[in-house]
Design an enzyme around this catalytic site. Structure first.
Site, PDB file in Angstrom:
ATOM      1  N   CYS A 199      44.130  53.240  27.045  1.00  0.00           N
ATOM      2  CA  CYS A 199      44.603  52.417  25.942  1.00  0.00           C
ATOM      3  C   CYS A 199      43.764  52.368  24.894  1.00  0.00           C
ATOM      4  CB  CYS A 199      45.109  51.161  26.462  1.00  0.00           C
ATOM      5  SG  CYS A 199      43.545  50.640  27.618  1.00  0.00           S
ATOM      6  N   GLY A 239      44.662  44.214  28.720  1.00  0.00           N
ATOM      7  CA  GLY A 239      44.146  45.588  29.414  1.00  0.00           C
ATOM      8  C   GLY A 239      43.479  45.553  30.634  1.00  0.00           C
ATOM      9  N   HIS A 254      44.395  46.237  20.982  1.00  0.00           N
ATOM     10  CA  HIS A 254      43.170  46.883  20.975  1.00  0.00           C
ATOM     11  C   HIS A 254      42.661  47.301  19.567  1.00  0.00           C
ATOM     12  CE1 HIS A 254      42.974  46.548  25.370  1.00  0.00           C
ATOM     13  NE2 HIS A 254      42.965  47.928  25.636  1.00  0.00           N
TER      14      HIS A 254
HETATM   15  N1  LIG Z   1      46.566  46.873  31.500  1.00  0.00           N
HETATM   16  C1  LIG Z   1      46.491  47.952  30.820  1.00  0.00           C
HETATM   17  O1  LIG Z   1      46.440  47.765  29.551  1.00  0.00           O
HETATM   18  C2  LIG Z   1      46.373  49.303  31.243  1.00  0.00           C
HETATM   19  C3  LIG Z   1      46.276  50.349  30.204  1.00  0.00           C
HETATM   20  C4  LIG Z   1      46.302  51.603  30.998  1.00  0.00           C
HETATM   21  C5  LIG Z   1      46.046  52.036  32.111  1.00  0.00           C
HETATM   22  N2  LIG Z   1      46.082  50.719  33.123  1.00  0.00           N
HETATM   23  C6  LIG Z   1      45.843  51.118  34.460  1.00  0.00           C
HETATM   24  O2  LIG Z   1      47.256  50.669  35.206  1.00  0.00           O
HETATM   25  C7  LIG Z   1      46.957  50.517  36.428  1.00  0.00           C
HETATM   26  C8  LIG Z   1      47.530  49.039  36.754  1.00  0.00           C
HETATM   27  O3  LIG Z   1      46.978  48.190  35.748  1.00  0.00           O
HETATM   28  P1  LIG Z   1      47.582  46.724  35.824  1.00  0.00           P
HETATM   29  O4  LIG Z   1      46.734  46.124  34.535  1.00  0.00           O
HETATM   30  O5  LIG Z   1      49.026  46.674  35.876  1.00  0.00           O
HETATM   31  O6  LIG Z   1      46.928  46.178  37.048  1.00  0.00           O
HETATM   32  P2  LIG Z   1      47.398  45.014  37.991  1.00  0.00           P
HETATM   33  O7  LIG Z   1      48.134  43.835  37.238  1.00  0.00           O
HETATM   34  O8  LIG Z   1      46.436  44.545  38.742  1.00  0.00           O
HETATM   35  O9  LIG Z   1      48.658  45.460  38.837  1.00  0.00           O
HETATM   36  C9  LIG Z   1      48.184  46.305  39.946  1.00  0.00           C
HETATM   37  C10 LIG Z   1      49.544  46.774  40.567  1.00  0.00           C
HETATM   38  O10 LIG Z   1      48.759  47.590  41.746  1.00  0.00           O
HETATM   39  C11 LIG Z   1      49.503  47.100  42.949  1.00  0.00           C
HETATM   40  N3  LIG Z   1      48.512  47.398  44.038  1.00  0.00           N
HETATM   41  C12 LIG Z   1      47.218  46.666  44.270  1.00  0.00           C
HETATM   42  N4  LIG Z   1      46.494  47.218  45.219  1.00  0.00           N
HETATM   43  C13 LIG Z   1      47.564  48.030  46.107  1.00  0.00           C
HETATM   44  C14 LIG Z   1      47.389  48.759  47.157  1.00  0.00           C
HETATM   45  N5  LIG Z   1      46.261  48.759  47.887  1.00  0.00           N
HETATM   46  N6  LIG Z   1      48.599  49.497  47.411  1.00  0.00           N
HETATM   47  C15 LIG Z   1      49.708  49.668  46.529  1.00  0.00           C
HETATM   48  N7  LIG Z   1      49.783  48.895  45.437  1.00  0.00           N
HETATM   49  C16 LIG Z   1      48.768  48.384  44.995  1.00  0.00           C
HETATM   50  C17 LIG Z   1      49.686  45.756  42.875  1.00  0.00           C
HETATM   51  O11 LIG Z   1      50.753  45.229  43.893  1.00  0.00           O
HETATM   52  P3  LIG Z   1      50.522  43.685  44.121  1.00  0.00           P
HETATM   53  O12 LIG Z   1      51.048  42.793  43.489  1.00  0.00           O
HETATM   54  O13 LIG Z   1      51.407  43.608  45.480  1.00  0.00           O
HETATM   55  O14 LIG Z   1      49.226  43.294  44.501  1.00  0.00           O
HETATM   56  C18 LIG Z   1      50.366  45.627  41.488  1.00  0.00           C
HETATM   57  O15 LIG Z   1      51.558  46.109  41.429  1.00  0.00           O
HETATM   58  C19 LIG Z   1      45.422  50.381  36.535  1.00  0.00           C
HETATM   59  O16 LIG Z   1      45.260  51.668  37.400  1.00  0.00           O
HETATM   60  C20 LIG Z   1      44.968  50.609  35.255  1.00  0.00           C
HETATM   61  O17 LIG Z   1      43.736  50.837  34.967  1.00  0.00           O
HETATM   62  C21 LIG Z   1      46.301  49.375  32.370  1.00  0.00           C
END
Ligand SMILES: NC(=O)c1ccc[n+]([C@@H]2O[C@H](COP(=O)([O-])OP(=O)(O)OC[C@H]3O[C@@H](n4cnc5c(N)ncnc54)[C@H](OP(=O)(O)O)[C@@H]3O)[C@@H](O)[C@H]2O)c1
Length: 362
Positions: A158, A188, A251
């Site tokens: 991002c 993020g 950002h």
């Molecule tokens: N936020 C951003 O702006 C952004 C931008 C680009 C990329 N990303 C990437 O996208 C991904 C998700 O980011 P996020 O911000 O959405 O994170 P998040 O809010 O922490 O969500 C994580 C997701 O992954 C699931 N999860 C966690 N541990 C797991 C496991 N052991 N097995 C299967 N599923 C699992 C969680 O399920 P539960 O609810 O059941 O725990 C939840 O659905 C990350 O890799 C991050 O680096 C994020």
């Protein structure tokens, strides 16, 4: 499209997953039929699993509330119900690499937000307006995976969304040295101010792994396809600092650039506002009409006024001016969970669908 494609979301309960759910409500081509997350959420309805964690400003769509969450690791169960998946799971890099390949091998295309496969040589990392030709490597990836229709495509981090498109629009002027500082929103990190009250009035000068991604990923976007692999570009060199700031979404990047062929300010603005790509030419459902806008006012772009430009799919640029060390400096802003994450992935999927890489399973 006669019948909507059936979509699964891996990591559907997280911040990016929720953004997918919101963006795909009433999507003309896609319908969310399966939601998957960790074993903690599996077996609950989506509404129960997310509960108070719903972070979008629009209500949870009725169509997903009663879907029962499946464990992401139940690959066959998810794959059987969908035509393709979006991936935004928070697991270790090795686990994500393995699980995304496992889905691809079930002949389920994976369009991912995760960083795990961004440097896998035959996995395209695409911003549709910048490097759609990188999808060509999918044919070689399928050979490696032994699949007919299953593959992985990823989108970049991002942080780069606020300056890499601008530098792309200026390619003819040969930028060769770039210094960027990013001011990154707390969403993020998957957080809001309720989850992370320590961020109120605060700034943290460190985001793990982010500086390397911000320096290197643009070079992969500008790379070439050679023998079925993406070979990254070597110029411009980029150095970056990434700071976490008390902003919910958006950002911002403050950037300095040196050019081999120094343009005028008017030329720089012209190339930004006239820049377009295949997403605009094909009029894809999530494509911004105008990818980048230039704001003349000295106090723009601002988060509160500009982050939702083109429904969060556009980039806002301002403050282009000559610099006494570099040639020019500017400020860019983009929405990190829309264009920078879920929205960018949806646009990539739309292009993959338009080009026939993603279609209904027979
Ligand atoms: N936020 C951003 O702006 C952004 C931008 C680009 C990329 N990303 C990437 O996208 C991904 C998700 O980011 P996020 O911000 O959405 O994170 P998040 O809010 O922490 O969500 C994580 C997701 O992954 C699931 N999860 C966690 N541990 C797991 C496991 N052991 N097995 C299967 N599923 C699992 C969680 O399920 P539960 O609810 O059941 O725990 C939840 O659905 C990350 O890799 C991050 O680096 C994020």
């Amino acid at each position: 499209m006669e019948k909507k494609l059936r979509v699964g979301i891996l990591g559907a309960t997280g911040m990016v997953g929720q953004r997918f759910i919101s963006l795909l409500e009433n999507h003309p081509w896609y319908e969310v039929v399966t939601v998957a997350a960790s074993p903690r959420s599996a077996g609950k309805t989506y509404e129960e699993a997310v509960g108070e964690r719903w972070k979008m400003t629009t209500p949870m769509p009725e169509s997903v509330k009663r879907l029962v969450v499946i464990n992401v690791n139940e690959v066959e169960a998810v794959a059987a119900a969908v035509d393709f998946v979006f991936s935004a799971v928070d697991m270790t890099k090795e686990e994500i690499k393995a699980i995304e390949e496992a889905y691809a091998k079930t002949e389920t295309p994976v369009v991912s937000n995760n960083s795990a496969h961004r440097w896998t040589p035959d996995v395209p990392m695409v911003i549709p307006e910048i490097n759609p030709e990188h999808f060509e490597v999918i044919i070689d990836q399928k050979k490696r995976l032994g699949t007919e229709r299953g593959f992985i495509a990823v989108k970049p981090n991002c942080s780069i969304q606020s300056y890499a498109p601008v530098l792309t629009a200026w390619k003819e002027f040969e930028p060769y040295e770039v210094v960027a500082t990013t001011y990154q929103a707390i969403s993020g990190a998957g957080k809001n101010f309720q989850d992370w009250p320590e961020m109120i009035g605060n700034l943290i000068p460190y985001i793990g792994g982010e500086e390397e991604k911000s320096e290197q990923e643009p070079l992969r976007l500008w790379g070439k396809v050679e023998n079925g692999e993406i070979v990254k570009a070597s110029s411009p060199v980029i150095t970056c600092q990434c700071l976490r700031v008390p902003v919910l979404n958006g950002h911002t990047a403050a950037v300095f650039v040196k050019f081999r062929k120094k343009p005028t300010k008017e030329e720089l603005i012209d190339r930004i506002v006239t820049f377009k790509g295949i997403a605009q030419e094909l009029d894809l459902p999530s494509a911004p009409k105008q990818f980048m806008q230039y704001l003349e006012e000295d106090n723009r772009p601002q988060i509160t006024l500009d982050v939702d430009y083109e429904k969060g799919m556009g980039v806002s640029v301002g403050r282009i001016r000559e610099d006494n060390v570099y040639d020019y400096k500017f400020v860019g802003l983009s929405h990190n969970t829309v264009r920078g994450a879920a929205g960018g992935a949806v646009l990539s999927a739309e292009l993959l669908t338009a080009q026939g890489y993603i279609k209904a399973k027979a």
